[in-house]
Write a protein that holds these residues in place. Structure first.
Motif, PDB file in Angstrom:
ATOM      1  N   TYR A 100       4.858 -23.132  69.499  1.00 15.85           N
ATOM      2  CA  TYR A 100       4.190 -22.035  68.313  1.00 15.85           C
ATOM      3  C   TYR A 100       4.391 -22.853  66.916  1.00 15.85           C
ATOM      4  CZ  TYR A 100       4.749 -18.655  72.047  1.00 15.85           C
ATOM      5  OH  TYR A 100       4.571 -17.847  73.147  1.00 15.85           O
ATOM      6  N   VAL A 101       3.380 -22.793  66.280  1.00 18.39           N
ATOM      7  CA  VAL A 101       3.407 -23.364  64.925  1.00 18.39           C
ATOM      8  C   VAL A 101       2.994 -22.359  63.955  1.00 18.39           C
ATOM      9  CG1 VAL A 101       2.499 -24.963  63.073  1.00 18.39           C
ATOM     10  CG2 VAL A 101       2.998 -25.656  65.400  1.00 18.39           C
ATOM     11  N   VAL A 102       3.757 -22.173  62.973  1.00 19.10           N
ATOM     12  CA  VAL A 102       3.567 -21.282  61.829  1.00 19.10           C
ATOM     13  C   VAL A 102       3.111 -22.085  60.491  1.00 19.10           C
ATOM     14  CG1 VAL A 102       4.288 -19.285  60.270  1.00 19.10           C
ATOM     15  CG2 VAL A 102       4.890 -19.356  62.774  1.00 19.10           C
ATOM     16  N   ASP A 103       2.213 -22.153  59.902  1.00 17.17           N
ATOM     17  CA  ASP A 103       1.794 -23.001  58.747  1.00 17.17           C
ATOM     18  C   ASP A 103       1.514 -22.150  57.521  1.00 17.17           C
ATOM     19  OD1 ASP A 103       0.637 -24.875  57.193  1.00 17.17           O
ATOM     20  OD2 ASP A 103      -1.541 -24.756  58.122  1.00 17.17           O
ATOM     21  N   CYS A 104       2.217 -22.538  56.477  1.00 21.16           N
ATOM     22  CA  CYS A 104       2.197 -21.862  55.373  1.00 21.16           C
ATOM     23  C   CYS A 104       0.836 -22.375  54.526  1.00 21.16           C
ATOM     24  CB  CYS A 104       3.385 -21.610  54.480  1.00 21.16           C
ATOM     25  SG  CYS A 104       4.649 -20.892  55.550  1.00 21.16           S
ATOM     26  N   GLY A 105       0.482 -23.546  54.758  1.00 20.70           N
ATOM     27  CA  GLY A 105      -0.595 -24.182  54.123  1.00 20.70           C
ATOM     28  C   GLY A 105      -0.288 -25.051  52.683  1.00 20.70           C
ATOM     29  N   ARG A 106       1.023 -25.020  52.432  1.00 17.58           N
ATOM     30  CA  ARG A 106       1.274 -25.723  51.291  1.00 17.58           C
ATOM     31  C   ARG A 106       2.360 -26.866  51.485  1.00 17.58           C
ATOM     32  NH1 ARG A 106       1.261 -20.202  47.971  1.00 17.58           N
ATOM     33  NH2 ARG A 106       1.150 -19.480  50.040  1.00 17.58           N
ATOM     34  N   ALA A 107       2.268 -27.677  50.610  1.00 15.13           N
ATOM     35  CA  ALA A 107       3.404 -28.877  50.505  1.00 15.13           C
ATOM     36  C   ALA A 107       3.562 -29.565  49.439  1.00 15.13           C
ATOM     37  CB  ALA A 107       2.781 -30.132  51.527  1.00 15.13           C
ATOM     38  N   LYS A 108       4.544 -30.360  49.230  1.00 13.71           N
ATOM     39  CA  LYS A 108       5.110 -30.973  47.901  1.00 13.71           C
ATOM     40  C   LYS A 108       4.141 -32.285  47.858  1.00 13.71           C
ATOM     41  CE  LYS A 108       8.625 -28.281  46.528  1.00 13.71           C
ATOM     42  NZ  LYS A 108       8.683 -27.589  45.347  1.00 13.71           N
ATOM     43  N   GLU A 109       3.351 -32.095  46.457  1.00 10.75           N
ATOM     44  CA  GLU A 109       2.460 -33.440  46.512  1.00 10.75           C
ATOM     45  C   GLU A 109       2.923 -34.226  45.038  1.00 10.75           C
ATOM     46  OE1 GLU A 109      -2.120 -33.726  46.994  1.00 10.75           O
ATOM     47  OE2 GLU A 109      -1.735 -33.076  45.048  1.00 10.75           O
ATOM     48  N   THR A 110       2.941 -35.345  45.531  1.00 12.30           N
ATOM     49  CA  THR A 110       3.375 -36.093  44.241  1.00 12.30           C
ATOM     50  C   THR A 110       2.125 -36.484  43.463  1.00 12.30           C
ATOM     51  OG1 THR A 110       3.179 -38.186  45.595  1.00 12.30           O
ATOM     52  CG2 THR A 110       5.344 -37.428  45.308  1.00 12.30           C
ATOM     53  N   SER A 111       2.188 -36.534  42.137  1.00 10.32           N
ATOM     54  CA  SER A 111       1.007 -36.978  41.354  1.00 10.32           C
ATOM     55  C   SER A 111       1.657 -37.506  39.987  1.00 10.32           C
ATOM     56  CB  SER A 111       0.386 -35.555  40.811  1.00 10.32           C
ATOM     57  OG  SER A 111      -0.868 -35.717  39.965  1.00 10.32           O
ATOM     58  N   TYR A 112       0.865 -37.619  38.905  1.00 13.71           N
ATOM     59  CA  TYR A 112       1.277 -38.500  37.902  1.00 13.71           C
ATOM     60  C   TYR A 112       0.762 -37.857  36.618  1.00 13.71           C
ATOM     61  CZ  TYR A 112       2.382 -42.300  34.703  1.00 13.71           C
ATOM     62  OH  TYR A 112       3.056 -43.227  33.498  1.00 13.71           O
ATOM     63  N   ASP A 113       1.510 -37.526  35.505  1.00  9.66           N
ATOM     64  CA  ASP A 113       1.083 -36.832  34.429  1.00  9.66           C
ATOM     65  C   ASP A 113       0.915 -37.992  33.203  1.00  9.66           C
ATOM     66  OD1 ASP A 113       0.678 -35.825  31.871  1.00  9.66           O
ATOM     67  OD2 ASP A 113       2.145 -33.904  32.452  1.00  9.66           O
ATOM     68  N   PHE A 114      -0.445 -38.439  33.153  1.00  7.72           N
ATOM     69  CA  PHE A 114      -0.821 -39.616  32.153  1.00  7.72           C
ATOM     70  C   PHE A 114      -0.475 -39.148  30.721  1.00  7.72           C
ATOM     71  CE2 PHE A 114      -3.229 -40.410  35.929  1.00  7.72           C
ATOM     72  CZ  PHE A 114      -3.154 -41.579  36.168  1.00  7.72           C
ATOM     73  N   PHE A 115      -0.119 -37.908  30.403  1.00  7.91           N
ATOM     74  CA  PHE A 115       0.049 -37.586  29.095  1.00  7.91           C
ATOM     75  C   PHE A 115       1.536 -37.844  28.522  1.00  7.91           C
ATOM     76  CE2 PHE A 115       1.466 -34.642  25.723  1.00  7.91           C
ATOM     77  CZ  PHE A 115       0.677 -35.085  24.576  1.00  7.91           C
ATOM     78  N   THR A 116       2.281 -37.474  29.648  1.00  6.52           N
ATOM     79  CA  THR A 116       3.816 -37.456  29.638  1.00  6.52           C
ATOM     80  C   THR A 116       4.396 -38.807  30.069  1.00  6.52           C
ATOM     81  OG1 THR A 116       4.180 -36.286  31.502  1.00  6.52           O
ATOM     82  CG2 THR A 116       4.211 -34.903  29.389  1.00  6.52           C
ATOM     83  N   LYS A 117       3.478 -39.490  30.973  1.00  5.53           N
ATOM     84  CA  LYS A 117       3.942 -40.553  31.805  1.00  5.53           C
ATOM     85  C   LYS A 117       5.145 -40.335  32.784  1.00  5.53           C
ATOM     86  CE  LYS A 117       1.525 -42.573  28.583  1.00  5.53           C
ATOM     87  NZ  LYS A 117      -0.050 -42.766  28.879  1.00  5.53           N
ATOM     88  N   VAL A 118       5.065 -39.150  33.347  1.00  2.45           N
ATOM     89  CA  VAL A 118       6.283 -38.520  34.239  1.00  2.45           C
ATOM     90  C   VAL A 118       5.453 -38.224  35.711  1.00  2.45           C
ATOM     91  CG1 VAL A 118       7.891 -36.827  34.683  1.00  2.45           C
ATOM     92  CG2 VAL A 118       7.573 -37.654  32.522  1.00  2.45           C
ATOM     93  N   PRO A 119       5.891 -38.761  36.767  1.00  2.57           N
ATOM     94  CA  PRO A 119       5.517 -38.658  38.043  1.00  2.57           C
ATOM     95  C   PRO A 119       5.930 -37.014  38.311  1.00  2.57           C
ATOM     96  CG  PRO A 119       7.004 -40.477  38.381  1.00  2.57           C
ATOM     97  CD  PRO A 119       7.388 -39.989  36.763  1.00  2.57           C
ATOM     98  N   THR A 120       5.112 -36.244  38.951  1.00  2.43           N
ATOM     99  CA  THR A 120       5.216 -34.683  39.219  1.00  2.43           C
ATOM    100  C   THR A 120       5.340 -34.543  40.727  1.00  2.43           C
ATOM    101  OG1 THR A 120       2.952 -34.274  39.131  1.00  2.43           O
ATOM    102  CG2 THR A 120       4.223 -34.102  37.023  1.00  2.43           C
ATOM    103  N   LEU A 121       6.089 -33.555  40.810  1.00  2.00           N
ATOM    104  CA  LEU A 121       6.315 -33.229  42.468  1.00  2.00           C
ATOM    105  C   LEU A 121       6.034 -31.762  42.360  1.00  2.00           C
ATOM    106  CD1 LEU A 121       6.800 -34.104  45.375  1.00  2.00           C
ATOM    107  CD2 LEU A 121       9.148 -33.455  44.887  1.00  2.00           C
ATOM    108  N   HIS A 394      12.889 -40.835  25.081  1.00  2.00           N
ATOM    109  CA  HIS A 394      12.078 -41.233  24.101  1.00  2.00           C
ATOM    110  C   HIS A 394      10.623 -41.341  24.399  1.00  2.00           C
ATOM    111  CE1 HIS A 394      15.775 -43.421  22.376  1.00  2.00           C
ATOM    112  NE2 HIS A 394      16.116 -42.286  22.674  1.00  2.00           N
ATOM    113  N   GLN A 395      10.108 -41.562  25.443  1.00  2.00           N
ATOM    114  CA  GLN A 395       8.641 -41.685  25.880  1.00  2.00           C
ATOM    115  C   GLN A 395       8.513 -40.331  26.255  1.00  2.00           C
ATOM    116  OE1 GLN A 395       6.139 -44.789  28.212  1.00  2.00           O
ATOM    117  NE2 GLN A 395       7.315 -43.704  29.728  1.00  2.00           N
ATOM    118  N   GLY A 396       7.507 -39.732  25.606  1.00  2.00           N
ATOM    119  CA  GLY A 396       6.803 -38.673  25.989  1.00  2.00           C
ATOM    120  C   GLY A 396       7.703 -37.227  25.217  1.00  2.00           C
ATOM    121  N   ASN A 397       8.650 -37.666  24.532  1.00  2.00           N
ATOM    122  CA  ASN A 397       9.474 -36.725  23.756  1.00  2.00           C
ATOM    123  C   ASN A 397       9.840 -35.214  24.507  1.00  2.00           C
ATOM    124  OD1 ASN A 397      10.668 -36.544  21.284  1.00  2.00           O
ATOM    125  ND2 ASN A 397       8.903 -35.494  20.301  1.00  2.00           N
TER     126      ASN A 397
END
Length: 598
Positions: A100-121, A394-397
């Motif tokens: 049996y599998v129960v799928d909530c349909g969501r996951a943590k995805e890595t991305s990148y904020d080009f404004f703050t220069k910070v990777p996001t999860l 200092h980067q992104g304040n």
């Protein structure tokens, strides 16, 4: 996804009802997005009427191997195994008794904020191909059932596949190696045109952002028709590590602390070797205490890693060391192999040779020079302590907090301390900084940034800095004009402003220029002997690093720190106001022997 937790419990009840008819005794695999959701589901099922008949097993990438192996153990007779997992179970492993599998349909995805220069999860909807993979986990060895906890309409709106990583990450490394490939192939053309030929071409803004970072760290320069590698950039492109880590290794060889830095860089290629702290506050506190012991009182997570490796490698009873220091034995052996590979890469890239190895380690493990190499290589990853409010990046304040297991976390910093860091990540709405190392204020002024410092007389106001240091320095020496009591200086692209005595700033500008020339000469000919100024700079960095624990703001004659953050000169951060930096004192801990030997 907290609202999904009751629905997951109800689904388990439904599966139990089906089992009354089918009697398979099969296990249930529940897909959730992260560790917090795993804990929430465990708590909900523990309070359920089904609790006496369930064995709930978590599965997460940061659990130890021994903890992960529990998912393969069958449940005792009369009980049902419920595995609550992240997307690690989509493709990485097969659990035979899952039907049996129960799928909530969501996951943590890595991305990148080009404004703050910070990777996001962030938590996001999975793709249709990922949903199909999850469904395929049901009944690998017997008939099975997958229950998706979202509508058919939502399923149709999902992307067919997850976006390629090149479209959701910082691509400075990709740009560096693209320029290197074009150079070796003898082909003309810009990075934009080259990457446009990839199956999933990044947009021009992402490429421009990556190239700006490469220019900022001195890896490339603009030329007619595009960009070309500097001699530093050539070395960085030959090392199989990230952009900043490659630069740290080159600076470490320059400052004679190569072995210690190679050890820490090898560690950063893998997950942190300390284990047992995921979601367990007592374990996290224990790991932090161990790191503080290993760093010998220095505010540096990276020095703690070096200390851990040295204790482990020097011991004849490695399992006992791993148990005492909460180290993962498998991670330590991978770390050792990675360290040996990096030694080989340094030699094959031309930065080091067998003959120059002793010179590349002439300063042993000098804490001050290791910190200087980290500061120079990690730039622009700098942060200032804002007391109890955390760290101002200092980067992104942005305002951020040190990771909970960091030696810097919860130390009661008074404010104004400077740190270099390896990584900042945005998880939902929180910014977290990891692998911090405290630095002295002199280090960024001497070693960071490609452009000259910006300077002006300090009149007590918070006006902008307008003068270019090289021009000011030449003019002051030529005119012999009456010096101002204090000057203000900052890096061209940084918000941190320093108050520095006039005569001291003259010396800093002069040493900065000579140091950069010596470093460029080292990059061009690593086997060449260093000019005398390098030994002078090394001695100054050692003295300043030790003195920062009791320094006043820019005292004369080198008795204290040559520079200290100027109160109230940051731009307003996004959350909260910046506290005055005080007198730039470091942590209350001592810095060991004179000269910063560690």
């Amino acid at each position: 996804m907290r609202h999904d937790v009751p629905l997951i419990e109800a689904t388990i009840h439904y599966i139990e009802w089906l089992e009354c008819q089918w009697q398979t005794g099969a296990a249930v695999l529940v897909f959730v997005s992260g560790w917090e959701d795993i804990v929430a589901v465990q708590r909900q099922l523990a309070q359920s009427s089904l609790a006496p008949w369930l064995v709930v097993v978590p599965l997460h990438g940061q659990l130890t191997l021994q903890e992960q192996r529990r998912v393969f153990q069958p449940a005792p007779p009369g009980l049902r195994k419920v595995i609550v997992s992240t997307n690690i179970a989509e493709t990485a492993l097969t659990i035979d008794d899952v039907a049996y599998v129960v799928d909530c349909g969501r996951a943590k995805e890595t991305s990148y904020d080009f404004f703050t220069k910070v990777p996001t999860l962030v938590t996001s909807w999975i793709s249709r191909s990922a949903a199909q993979q999850r469904a395929g986990r049901a009944g690998r060895s017997q008939e099975g059932l997958c229950i998706h906890l979202y509508s058919r309409e939502r399923h149709e709106k999902m992307d067919e596949h997850m976006r390629p990583e090149i479209l959701r990450s910082d691509i400075a490394d990709v740009c560096l190696h693209s320029i290197s490939l074009l150079r070796h192939a003898g082909r003309s053309g810009t990075v934009h045109k080259f990457l446009a030929m990839s199956p999933s071409p990044p947009d021009d803004a992402s490429v421009d952002d990556g190239l700006r970072l490469l220019e900022r760290v001195g890896a490339v320069v603009q030329c007619t028709g595009g960009h070309e590698l500097t001699i530093l950039g050539v070395h960085m492109s030959l090392l199989p590590v990230g952009l900043h880590l490659a630069k740290i290794m080159v600076w470490a060889a320059f400052f004679g602390v190569a072995d210690a830095v190679v050890t820490m860089v090898a560690a950063l290629q893998y997950r942190e070797p300390f284990h047992g702290g995921l979601g367990q506050q007592s374990a996290l506190r224990s790991i932090k205490a161990i790191k503080q012991e290993l760093s010998e009182g220095h505010a540096s997570d990276l020095l703690a890693l070096v200390g851990a490796y040295r204790e482990w490698s020097a011991s004849s009873d490695k399992p006992k060391v791993c148990e005492r220091l909460r180290l993962n034995p498998g991670a330590m052996h991978r770390w050792q192999a990675g360290r040996n590979r990096l030694h080989d890469e340094l030699r094959s890239s031309g930065i080091l040779s067998a003959a120059s190895w002793d010179r590349a380690n002439r300063n042993g493990s000098s804490v001050a020079l290791v910190a200087a190499a980290i500061c120079a290589g990690m730039y622009p990853n700098l942060a200032s302590s804002n007391g109890s409010k955390g760290l101002l990046l200092h980067q992104g304040n942005l305002m951020a907090k040190p990771s909970y297991s960091s030696v810097v976390s919860g130390t009661g910093a008074s404010g104004g301390e400077l740190y270099s860091f390896a990584e900042v990540t945005q998880v939902e709405e929180t910014y977290s900084v990891s692998q911090l190392t405290q630095i002295s204020p002199l280090m960024p002024l001497l070693l960071c940034g490609e452009a000259p410092l910006l300077v002006e007389p300090d009149h007590g106001a918070s006006s902008g800095i307008s003068g270019v240091a090289d021009e000011w320095w030449k003019r002051e020496l030529a005119t012999g004009g009456a010096p101002a009591a204090m000057m203000r200086a900052r890096l061209e692209d940084g918000p941190e402003v320093y108050r520095v005595e006039h005569s001291v700033l003259l010396a800093i500008c002069h040493l900065r220029k000579l140091t950069r020339a010596a470093f460029q000469a080292f990059c061009a000919t690593p086997a060449q002997e260093h000019p005398p100024v390098v030994a002078t700079v090394e001695a100054l960095l050692k003295k300043d690093y030790v003195a920062q624990s009791h320094s006043q703001v820019c005292t004369r004659g080198g008795e204290g720190s040559c520079a200290a953050p100027l109160p109230g000169t940051h731009d307003a951060p996004r959350r909260g106001a910046v506290k005055p930096a005080g007198k730039g004192r470091a942590h209350g801990r001592g810095y060991g022997k004179a000269g910063g030997k560690w």
